[in-house]
Every structure is written in C-alpha cells, then in structure tokens.
Write a protein that holds these residues in place. Structure first.
Motif, PDB file in Angstrom:
ATOM      1  N   ILE A  86       0.861  -1.184   0.000  1.00  0.00           N
ATOM      2  CA  ILE A  86       0.000   0.000   0.000  1.00  0.00           C
ATOM      3  C   ILE A  86       0.899   1.236   0.000  1.00  0.00           C
ATOM      4  CG2 ILE A  86      -1.785   1.277   1.237  1.00  0.00           C
ATOM      5  CD1 ILE A  86      -2.677  -1.381   2.482  1.00  0.00           C
ATOM      6  N   LEU A  87       0.730   2.089  -0.993  1.00  0.00           N
ATOM      7  CA  LEU A  87       1.608   3.255  -1.127  1.00  0.00           C
ATOM      8  C   LEU A  87       0.856   4.427  -1.720  1.00  0.00           C
ATOM      9  CD1 LEU A  87       3.924   2.962  -4.245  1.00  0.00           C
ATOM     10  CD2 LEU A  87       2.065   1.357  -3.823  1.00  0.00           C
ATOM     11  N   GLY A  88       1.448   5.609  -1.550  1.00  0.00           N
ATOM     12  CA  GLY A  88       0.878   6.816  -2.127  1.00  0.00           C
ATOM     13  C   GLY A  88       0.654   7.884  -1.080  1.00  0.00           C
ATOM     14  N   GLY A  89       0.293   9.051  -1.543  1.00  0.00           N
ATOM     15  CA  GLY A  89       0.126  10.230  -0.709  1.00  0.00           C
ATOM     16  C   GLY A  89       0.622  11.437  -1.477  1.00  0.00           C
ATOM     17  N   LYS A  90       1.206  12.377  -0.785  1.00  0.00           N
ATOM     18  CA  LYS A  90       1.796  13.540  -1.434  1.00  0.00           C
ATOM     19  C   LYS A  90       3.206  13.166  -1.867  1.00  0.00           C
ATOM     20  CE  LYS A  90       2.762  18.458  -0.774  1.00  0.00           C
ATOM     21  NZ  LYS A  90       2.716  19.609   0.156  1.00  0.00           N
ATOM     22  N   PRO A  91       3.482  13.108  -3.173  1.00  0.00           N
ATOM     23  CA  PRO A  91       4.751  12.533  -3.636  1.00  0.00           C
ATOM     24  C   PRO A  91       5.948  13.423  -3.366  1.00  0.00           C
ATOM     25  CG  PRO A  91       3.491  13.373  -5.500  1.00  0.00           C
ATOM     26  CD  PRO A  91       2.601  13.505  -4.293  1.00  0.00           C
ATOM     27  N   LYS A  92       7.082  12.775  -3.172  1.00  0.00           N
ATOM     28  CA  LYS A  92       8.364  13.468  -3.058  1.00  0.00           C
ATOM     29  C   LYS A  92       9.052  13.477  -4.428  1.00  0.00           C
ATOM     30  CE  LYS A  92       8.447  13.963   1.531  1.00  0.00           C
ATOM     31  NZ  LYS A  92       9.402  13.266   2.413  1.00  0.00           N
ATOM     32  N   GLU A  93      10.040  14.338  -4.577  1.00  0.00           N
ATOM     33  CA  GLU A  93      10.776  14.432  -5.830  1.00  0.00           C
ATOM     34  C   GLU A  93      11.401  13.077  -6.165  1.00  0.00           C
ATOM     35  OE1 GLU A  93      14.419  17.046  -7.866  1.00  0.00           O
ATOM     36  OE2 GLU A  93      13.656  17.547  -5.865  1.00  0.00           O
ATOM     37  N   GLY A  94      11.266  12.652  -7.422  1.00  0.00           N
ATOM     38  CA  GLY A  94      11.810  11.369  -7.839  1.00  0.00           C
ATOM     39  C   GLY A  94      10.835  10.224  -7.732  1.00  0.00           C
ATOM     40  N   GLY A  95       9.745  10.430  -7.009  1.00  0.00           N
ATOM     41  CA  GLY A  95       8.721   9.398  -6.899  1.00  0.00           C
ATOM     42  C   GLY A  95       9.260   8.083  -6.394  1.00  0.00           C
ATOM     43  N   ILE A  96       8.888   7.000  -7.090  1.00  0.00           N
ATOM     44  CA  ILE A  96       9.352   5.659  -6.703  1.00  0.00           C
ATOM     45  C   ILE A  96      10.224   5.029  -7.791  1.00  0.00           C
ATOM     46  CG2 ILE A  96       7.462   5.206  -5.107  1.00  0.00           C
ATOM     47  CD1 ILE A  96       6.130   3.563  -7.387  1.00  0.00           C
ATOM     48  N   ASP A  97      10.765   5.848  -8.670  1.00  0.00           N
ATOM     49  CA  ASP A  97      11.597   5.314  -9.752  1.00  0.00           C
ATOM     50  C   ASP A  97      12.767   4.503  -9.212  1.00  0.00           C
ATOM     51  OD1 ASP A  97       9.885   6.744 -11.314  1.00  0.00           O
ATOM     52  OD2 ASP A  97      11.368   8.152 -12.104  1.00  0.00           O
ATOM     53  N   ASP A 125      -1.710   8.532  -9.852  1.00  0.00           N
ATOM     54  CA  ASP A 125      -1.473   8.502 -11.305  1.00  0.00           C
ATOM     55  C   ASP A 125       0.013   8.365 -11.621  1.00  0.00           C
ATOM     56  OD1 ASP A 125      -4.174   8.717 -11.755  1.00  0.00           O
ATOM     57  OD2 ASP A 125      -4.135  10.868 -12.210  1.00  0.00           O
ATOM     58  N   ALA A 126       0.838   9.131 -10.931  1.00  0.00           N
ATOM     59  CA  ALA A 126       2.278   9.069 -11.195  1.00  0.00           C
ATOM     60  C   ALA A 126       2.836   7.689 -10.863  1.00  0.00           C
ATOM     61  CB  ALA A 126       2.998  10.143 -10.381  1.00  0.00           C
ATOM     62  N   PHE A 127       2.408   7.112  -9.755  1.00  0.00           N
ATOM     63  CA  PHE A 127       2.918   5.805  -9.363  1.00  0.00           C
ATOM     64  C   PHE A 127       2.398   4.707 -10.287  1.00  0.00           C
ATOM     65  CE2 PHE A 127       3.937   6.747  -4.599  1.00  0.00           C
ATOM     66  CZ  PHE A 127       4.851   7.701  -5.010  1.00  0.00           C
ATOM     67  N   ALA A 128       1.164   4.860 -10.748  1.00  0.00           N
ATOM     68  CA  ALA A 128       0.627   3.898 -11.708  1.00  0.00           C
ATOM     69  C   ALA A 128       1.460   3.893 -12.980  1.00  0.00           C
ATOM     70  CB  ALA A 128      -0.827   4.224 -12.021  1.00  0.00           C
ATOM     71  N   SER A 129       1.854   5.071 -13.422  1.00  0.00           N
ATOM     72  CA  SER A 129       2.686   5.169 -14.617  1.00  0.00           C
ATOM     73  C   SER A 129       4.031   4.482 -14.415  1.00  0.00           C
ATOM     74  CB  SER A 129       2.889   6.644 -14.978  1.00  0.00           C
ATOM     75  OG  SER A 129       3.722   6.787 -16.109  1.00  0.00           O
ATOM     76  N   THR A 130       4.614   4.640 -13.236  1.00  0.00           N
ATOM     77  CA  THR A 130       5.908   4.016 -12.953  1.00  0.00           C
ATOM     78  C   THR A 130       5.794   2.501 -12.874  1.00  0.00           C
ATOM     79  OG1 THR A 130       6.578   5.975 -11.701  1.00  0.00           O
ATOM     80  CG2 THR A 130       7.855   3.967 -11.347  1.00  0.00           C
ATOM     81  N   PRO A 143       4.348   4.050   2.448  1.00  0.00           N
ATOM     82  CA  PRO A 143       3.770   4.903   1.404  1.00  0.00           C
ATOM     83  C   PRO A 143       4.746   5.571   0.446  1.00  0.00           C
ATOM     84  CG  PRO A 143       2.802   5.348   3.551  1.00  0.00           C
ATOM     85  CD  PRO A 143       4.023   4.522   3.786  1.00  0.00           C
ATOM     86  N   ALA A 144       6.025   5.765   0.859  1.00  0.00           N
ATOM     87  CA  ALA A 144       6.999   6.481   0.033  1.00  0.00           C
ATOM     88  C   ALA A 144       6.538   7.896  -0.293  1.00  0.00           C
ATOM     89  CB  ALA A 144       7.302   5.704  -1.262  1.00  0.00           C
ATOM     90  N   CYS A 145       5.690   8.459   0.567  1.00  0.00           N
ATOM     91  CA  CYS A 145       5.086   9.766   0.328  1.00  0.00           C
ATOM     92  C   CYS A 145       4.808  10.464   1.654  1.00  0.00           C
ATOM     93  CB  CYS A 145       3.734   9.620  -0.390  1.00  0.00           C
ATOM     94  SG  CYS A 145       3.840   9.294  -2.153  1.00  0.00           S
ATOM     95  N   ALA A 146       4.741  11.786   1.587  1.00  0.00           N
ATOM     96  CA  ALA A 146       4.212  12.536   2.712  1.00  0.00           C
ATOM     97  C   ALA A 146       2.722  12.240   2.854  1.00  0.00           C
ATOM     98  CB  ALA A 146       4.450  14.017   2.517  1.00  0.00           C
ATOM     99  N   SER A 147       2.174  12.543   4.001  1.00  0.00           N
ATOM    100  CA  SER A 147       0.799  12.155   4.326  1.00  0.00           C
ATOM    101  C   SER A 147      -0.220  13.268   4.127  1.00  0.00           C
ATOM    102  CB  SER A 147       0.753  11.710   5.796  1.00  0.00           C
ATOM    103  OG  SER A 147       1.180  12.771   6.645  1.00  0.00           O
ATOM    104  N   TYR A 148       0.235  14.495   3.849  1.00  0.00           N
ATOM    105  CA  TYR A 148      -0.616  15.665   4.048  1.00  0.00           C
ATOM    106  C   TYR A 148      -1.735  15.826   3.033  1.00  0.00           C
ATOM    107  CZ  TYR A 148       3.226  16.767   7.171  1.00  0.00           C
ATOM    108  OH  TYR A 148       4.173  16.695   8.152  1.00  0.00           O
TER     109      TYR A 148
END
Length: 460
Positions: A355-366, A386-391, A427-432
């Motif tokens: 389970i991942l996602g939230g407010k993304p950080k620079e570089g995403g999950i590449d 959407d960004a993570f789905a693309s990756t 999540p690899a993301c901020a929560s906000y």
C-alpha cells in the motif's frame, strides 16, 4: 526541566512557540533570562502569554537589546530563504541558535563530562535513539531520551555525571548548534532529504558531518558513499558499523543477521537479530549495530545488550507489526515518507502486498524499480496515484484504490489467497494530502486492520 542559566540576566528573542519553543522559553526563564517570544500563529502567542511568557511582534523590536535569537528548528535558517527573524538578527549582529545549543552550553558549565549520546542520519534516527535508551535503561542507567523524538531536550532532567542523555538530532537542529560536542556521536546514513531547506546535497551532508566532527567518539554506519567518506575523514576515535553479507571492515559487522564485534580478536558474536520482530530488515540491523557500539562504549557487555534486545518493543509506524489474520502479516511503516525509507521495508520481505501513495516526493518511486518483482500487488492511494501507476505499468500489477480504507480491504482480501502473505503500508510519500501526519495515517491503518474479522494482535 533543565534551566538554561548561561543567559541569566540577559534578554533573548525567541521565534516558534510549538512544543519545543514553549519548553525553551520556560527553561530560559527558569534560568534567569528574559524572553521576548513570537510566532506567526496568534493562538500560539496567546497560549505562551497564558503561561507567563512575554510575547511581542519581533518586527518592531529593538534587536540591539537581544543577546541571541533562539529559533525553532522548523523555521528556515538558510533555504529557500532565511526567515525574516534571521535577517533581522544578522543585521543586528545577533547570533541565531536553537534549544540544543542551550543544552550544550548548560552541560558545559554544569557537568561537562556527563554522557551525551547524539544520533543523526537521514533514516532510522528515532528507532536507534529509542533502542539505545531502552538498552541503557534495561542495564539500570539513568537515561533521559528526547530531542527530535518526542520530548524537547530542555524538558528533560539536567545533565549530571551519572545521567545519560540520548538525543535524536535532525539536520535543522544541528544547524542551530554551533557548540555541539557530544561524548558519543552517531551517524547512521545519508541520502537526499530536506534539500529545499539546505540548498544541495553537499551542504546537507556537511551539516550531518558536524555531529561526527564534534564528538569525543564517533559511531558511523559506513554503508553509503557519504558516510563512508565521513568516516575516512574522521581523525578521532571511531567505530564503523557495516551491514551486508560481504561485510569485512574492522568494527561492528552484521552478516546474515548476526551482529559481530569485529574489533575483538577473534571476532565475537553479539546477537542474532533475525528473530527480533521489532528489528526487521537490514536497516534495523544497522540500528542495532550502532546501538551496540554506544552500549559497549558506555561499559555494557554483549550479554547485557543481547538480553535487552529481546524486550525492545519498537516504535509505532516504523515496521510495526499490527496484527495477523491467518497466514497474513500486516505491517505499518507509515513513517516511510520517501522512497529511500520504503526501500528498506521492501527489502525486508521477499513478497508484499504494498500500500503506497500520498503527497509525492521528488523522484517518486523510480529508484525502487529493483524491488518491483517482489510486489504481489500494489494498492495506490492519494495524490501520487497517477504518477505511481505510470511508474509501475508493465512492471507490477496495481489498483487505484484512492483511500486507505479501500486499499486495506482489497489487500487483505488478496493476501488471504496466499500462504504467509505480507500486507505492507510503506507509502513512500508525505501524508498531508489525506491525513494530518504520518502518525495519523499509521493510526488509521492500524485501526482498519484490527477491525478486519479474525485479526489477532499482540495485545488481543
């Protein structure tokens, strides 16, 4: 409380009236200083005034009367631009410091030899700080734990010869502490983080290095290029900690989950870390290695350390075992707010429902692409979906769940079809975007999991 007596009879400006700011103001007053406090939030100003702390708009203050500006670590010192209070202080020749600096000055006059363990790094600081404090307390030492983990440093009992302060320090706090001189300085790792506040990676790493440079004895994890170079530059006493199957450097080694004291001849096995649920994964093995380095420097033997490990409960939201349902294990790693942190969690399991996602950080999950083969299925939530789905497209199956509740429900259903499955919130993301904080996100995950039919927990 530790009264800050080193500014007794003088007046200081203070900006930032959160928890640590209030504690700092009260500490200064208890030590005989005069404080003029300010915050951008009028409610915080009112709360401070209600506690007897003088407040004023520092824009209109006479800065020639201030001996220092005590700045909250959450307020920009240099980047992306100095806060307006910093500009005013510098224009008046007033030094800018933080609450850790006040503690360091107090220790220098009150008990300069008092044990002071300072821990920093990009990831793992809180777990390591809590682990060190737990081990030392289990051995009967008088331990005070705080700093960036929970309790403000000046709310702790004051330095004393037989009292050990175990303090987590962020890069922001180090930057506000020019006289930082711990007896034991721990540097875990350095990866890109907070670059918006430090300008670039070189400056960020240099700030972290200051903790090592100023320490009587340094303990450094040497598993990344930055920390390895810092260890190589260290001139004073140093213990290296290296995790990996090929770990051979002199110091403390963790090979296949076994912590080994390579400083001894022959090397001494200290503890098998593989069966300790609160210390899953190689990143936690590094935490245990540096904790042993500190414990041994303070006189604890391997048997005492290994026994204390067994009762370490871990920290919430950091590889926290939430519960089990049949063969499925649910792990709350909500503190993983960037890809580097999530990598540590993914590396700890051979196969995960992620389970991942939230407010993304620079570089995403590449950067996590090497771990995509471990993903049984990914459940995307929040703004990054959407960004993570693309990756992930073409590399791992995924679902756009939107909310954490939907993700937990689907992941639990999917995992029930497999033996020994793992549902991992990392999540690899901020929560906000959807939550107040990573703690709120983790609390909601825990509640959702424990509401599932048939879930058992360690407390149920």
């Amino acid at each position: 409380m530790t009264p800050s007596t080193t500014f007794s009879g003088r007046t200081l400006a203070l900006f930032g009236l959160g928890g640590s700011g209030l504690a700092t103001a009260l500490s200064l007053q208890a030590g005989g200083a005069r404080v003029v406090a300010c915050d951008d939030n009028p409610e915080r100003m009112a709360a401070a005034a209600a506690q007897g702390i003088p407040t004023a708009d520092l824009r209109a203050a006479d800065w020639s009367g201030f001996s220092a500006l005590v700045l909250s670590p959450g307020v920009p010192l240099t980047h992306p631009a100095p806060h307006w209070t910093v500009d005013l202080a510098r224009a008046a020749g007033v030094p800018v410091i933080g609450d850790i600096e006040l503690f360091c000055r107090e220790r220098a006059v009150r008990a300069p030899g008092a044990p002071f363990v300072a821990i920093t790094g990009t990831n793992g600081k809180s777990t390591t700080t809590a682990l060190i404090a737990h081990v030392l307390a289990a051995a009967g030492l008088d331990v005070q734990m705080g700093g960036n983990i929970g309790t403000a440093i000046l709310s702790l009992a004051p330095p004393a010869p037989e009292r050990v302060h175990v303090i987590e320090l962020s890069s922001f706090q180090i930057d506000l502490t020019p006289s930082l001189h711990p007896s034991l300085g721990v540097l875990l790792n350095i990866t890109p983080d907070h670059l918006d506040r430090h300008g670039d990676m070189a400056r960020y790493a240099a700030i972290k290095e200051r903790l090592v440079t100023g320490a009587d004895h340094a303990v450094v994890g040497v598993d990344d290029d930055h920390t390895r170079a810092i260890a190589d530059r260290r001139a004073g006493p140093l213990t290296r900690v290296h995790v990996g199957e090929g770990a051979t450097e002199p110091g403390l080694l963790v090979r296949h989950g076994m912590l080994i004291d390579g400083r001894a001849s022959p090397p001494v096995p200290v503890a098998d870390l593989t069966g300790i649920a609160a210390l899953r994964g190689a990143h936690n093995w590094q935490n245990a290695g540096v904790a042993y380095a500190v414990a041994s420097a303070l006189g604890l033997g391997p048997e005492t350390f290994a026994a204390a490990l067994q009762s370490f409960p871990g920290l919430p939201h950091r590889m926290e075992e939430v519960g089990r349902r049949g063969g499925t294990l649910f792990i709350n790693d909500s503190k993983a707010t960037n890809a580097d942190s999530a990598e540590k969690a993914l590396a700890a399991f051979p196969r995960v429902h992620w389970i991942l996602g939230g407010k993304p950080k620079e570089g995403g999950i590449d950067s996590l692409a090497p771990y995509f083969p471990r993903i049984a299925h990914a459940y995307l939530i929040g703004a990054a979906s959407d960004a993570f789905a693309s990756t992930l497209e073409g590399h791992a199956s995924y679902s756009r769940c939107g909310t954490l509740a939907a993700a937990v429900a689907q992941a639990a259903e999917d995992a029930a079809r497999e033996p020994d499955a793992v549902v991992l919130l990392s999540p690899a993301c901020a929560s906000y975007d959807q939550f107040r904080s990573f703690e709120d996100r983790g609390d909601q995950f825990r509640a959702l999991v424990r509401a599932l039919p048939g879930v058992t927990t360690s407390t149920s």
